[in-house]
Design a protein around this motif. Structure first.
Motif, PDB file in Angstrom:
ATOM      1  N   VAL A 197       0.821  -1.216   0.000  1.00 44.27           N
ATOM      2  CA  VAL A 197       0.000   0.000   0.000  1.00 44.27           C
ATOM      3  C   VAL A 197       0.856   1.268   0.000  1.00 44.27           C
ATOM      4  O   VAL A 197       0.459   2.296  -0.558  1.00 44.27           O
ATOM      5  N   ASP A 200       1.892   1.771  -3.737  1.00 46.56           N
ATOM      6  CA  ASP A 200       0.844   1.795  -4.763  1.00 46.56           C
ATOM      7  C   ASP A 200       0.307   3.209  -4.962  1.00 46.56           C
ATOM      8  O   ASP A 200       0.527   4.098  -4.135  1.00 46.56           O
ATOM      9  N   LYS A 202      -1.957   6.189  -4.728  1.00 47.12           N
ATOM     10  CA  LYS A 202      -2.905   6.610  -3.695  1.00 47.12           C
ATOM     11  C   LYS A 202      -3.985   7.475  -4.333  1.00 47.12           C
ATOM     12  O   LYS A 202      -3.699   8.479  -4.961  1.00 47.12           O
ATOM     13  N   ARG A 203      -5.235   7.070  -4.134  1.00 46.77           N
ATOM     14  CA  ARG A 203      -6.372   7.785  -4.699  1.00 46.77           C
ATOM     15  C   ARG A 203      -7.167   8.463  -3.595  1.00 46.77           C
ATOM     16  O   ARG A 203      -6.872   8.335  -2.412  1.00 46.77           O
ATOM     17  N   LYS A 204      -8.192   9.177  -4.004  1.00 41.14           N
ATOM     18  CA  LYS A 204      -8.968   9.953  -3.038  1.00 41.14           C
ATOM     19  C   LYS A 204      -9.702   9.065  -2.044  1.00 41.14           C
ATOM     20  O   LYS A 204     -10.032   9.503  -0.948  1.00 41.14           O
ATOM     21  N   PHE A 206      -8.482   6.495  -0.568  1.00 43.39           N
ATOM     22  CA  PHE A 206      -7.417   5.680   0.029  1.00 43.39           C
ATOM     23  C   PHE A 206      -7.878   5.054   1.347  1.00 43.39           C
ATOM     24  O   PHE A 206      -7.683   3.862   1.590  1.00 43.39           O
ATOM     25  N   LYS A 207      -8.507   5.853   2.212  1.00 45.75           N
ATOM     26  CA  LYS A 207      -8.956   5.337   3.513  1.00 45.75           C
ATOM     27  C   LYS A 207     -10.023   4.263   3.325  1.00 45.75           C
ATOM     28  O   LYS A 207     -10.005   3.231   4.018  1.00 45.75           O
ATOM     29  N   GLN A 209     -10.316   2.329   0.780  1.00 42.13           N
ATOM     30  CA  GLN A 209      -9.654   1.135   0.259  1.00 42.13           C
ATOM     31  C   GLN A 209      -8.992   0.336   1.377  1.00 42.13           C
ATOM     32  O   GLN A 209      -9.068  -0.901   1.406  1.00 42.13           O
ATOM     33  N   SER A 342      -8.902   9.425  -8.763  1.00 43.16           N
ATOM     34  CA  SER A 342      -7.537   9.738  -9.142  1.00 43.16           C
ATOM     35  C   SER A 342      -7.323  11.233  -9.357  1.00 43.16           C
ATOM     36  O   SER A 342      -8.254  11.970  -9.668  1.00 43.16           O
TER      37      SER A 342
END
Length: 382
Positions: A197, A200, A202-204, A206-207, A209, A342
């Motif tokens: 993690v 990788d 990190k997208r909006k 993230f939490k 995910q 993203s």
């Protein structure tokens, strides 16, 4: 004391319905049942996935990206500047207009130069298109293979067609070799996602995910330990049914194949909604939550398992909202799908647009609490 605590935690009445317990899961007469110690096998499997991923990305994903025409724009790196770098790292990556003006006075740079430096510095930290393509292609490959492997495991099982049969003879349901490997590989893969993690994209979300990965790992592990294997395999199959479509849509998105991306994303949206918002809650969760109450009185393990299922379902509703927003955006104008989670690189024109907006507000006399309102916050997040 520790032994007494262990006995209390693993008491039969906590994890099993009345009249059943751990003794039901002891091997006998050649019949094998899942064991807690089996889960240790997922750690070396997860490490193998990390190694295989590196080999895959170098030998398959990168050549495939070149074949599909995935390319990155040449980035202009922010010049070294101790004062701005300190503010960027310790205070904010998106300074307000008043902060930009203060930094301009401290550094002797113009406001435009400070804005440009922060824009370049933010772009510098964003993952490249090639990196995102490599990650998407790896996940696409796994999810595709996992989905068809799950179908092969379940296609001849009666509980795939009549889900109430997942409780037949519970918990004395023997473990099949195909179920063992399906579980170990799926759990090993999700563990590898947690291990990677930090590196990788990190997208909006993230939490969300992270919550999803942890809930999935706990759910798979718990269903293994208490022999909810039949229900667990159905849940994994439903999840894998749409994931590979999303990853393939991302791949064509990064390659700029607009029509292909839009078509695959439309199929993905339909499959996601059917599997995650219809089949999962109204068939599977119904069979794990409502139907068992006609067979057994409720117990803690029942609430724990279905509580995790509800966490996943809430996340599915959240992601369904993002998916529908993307569908609404690209259908009317036939534009390429942009992943709502993203970031995209900021351009010089965005800074100019922000400047014009600030000048218009000043010119029109927008005032708040006696002061001109300045706001240069960006909607994007890193």
């Amino acid at each position: 004391m520790l032994s007494r605590l262990s006995e209390l935690i693993w008491a039969d009445w906590i994890w099993f319905p009345e009249g059943h317990g751990w003794a039901d899961l002891e091997d006998h007469d050649g019949i094998v049942f899942p064991k807690t110690r089996d889960l240790w096998a997922t750690l070396p499997i997860a490490l193998c996935f990390l190694v295989i991923r590196q080999i895959f990305e170098r030998t398959v994903a990168i050549p495939l990206a070149s074949l599909l025409g995935v390319s990155d724009k040449k980035r202009v790196f922010a010049p070294p500047h101790p004062v701005l770098e300190a503010y960027f790292c310790s205070t904010s990556k998106h300074p307000t207009q008043s902060s930009i003006e203060s930094l301009s006075k401290q550094t002797g740079c113009s406001v435009r130069q400070v804005q440009r430096w922060f824009r370049q510095r933010r772009n510098q930290d964003r993952p490249s298109k090639l990196k995102k393509f490599r990650e998407a292609s790896w996940r696409f490959t796994f999810y595709l293979l996992a989905f068809f492997a799950g179908l092969a495991v379940l296609i001849d099982k009666p509980w795939l067609y009549d889900m109430k049969l997942m409780w037949e003879d519970f918990p004395k349901m023997p473990l099949l070799p195909s179920q063992y490997w399906y579980y170990m590989i799926e759990l090993g893969f999700y563990l590898s996602l947690v291990f990677s993690v930090a590196s990788d994209v990190k997208r909006k979300d993230f939490k969300e995910q992270i919550i999803h990965h942890v809930a999935t790992i706990v759910l798979i592990s718990f269903s293994w330990v208490v022999n909810y294997i039949r229900g667990g395999t159905l849940i994994m199959l439903v999840h894998d049914a749409s994931d590979y479509l999303m990853e393939s849509a991302k791949m064509f998105n990064y390659a700029g194949w607009r029509k292909t991306c839009n078509f695959i994303f439309t199929v993905f949206a339909a499959v996601f909604i059917v599997t995650r918002l219809v089949i999962l809650p109204f068939w599977i969760i119904y069979t794990t939550w409502v139907y068992p109450l006609t067979l057994y009185p409720p117990f803690f393990g029942f609430y724990f398992f279905n509580g995790l299922m509800c966490v996943l379902q809430v996340l599915h509703i959240f992601w369904a909202g993002l998916i529908l927003r993307m569908v609404v955006k690209f259908l009317p104008g036939n534009d390429i799908v942009q992943d709502e989670r993203s970031d995209k690189e900021e351009t010089e024109s965005e800074d100019e647009g922000n400047d014009r907006e600030q000048r218009e507000k000043s010119k029109n006399g927008h005032v708040q609490n006696g002061h001109t309102l300045f706001n240069n916050n960006h909607s994007k997040t890193d």
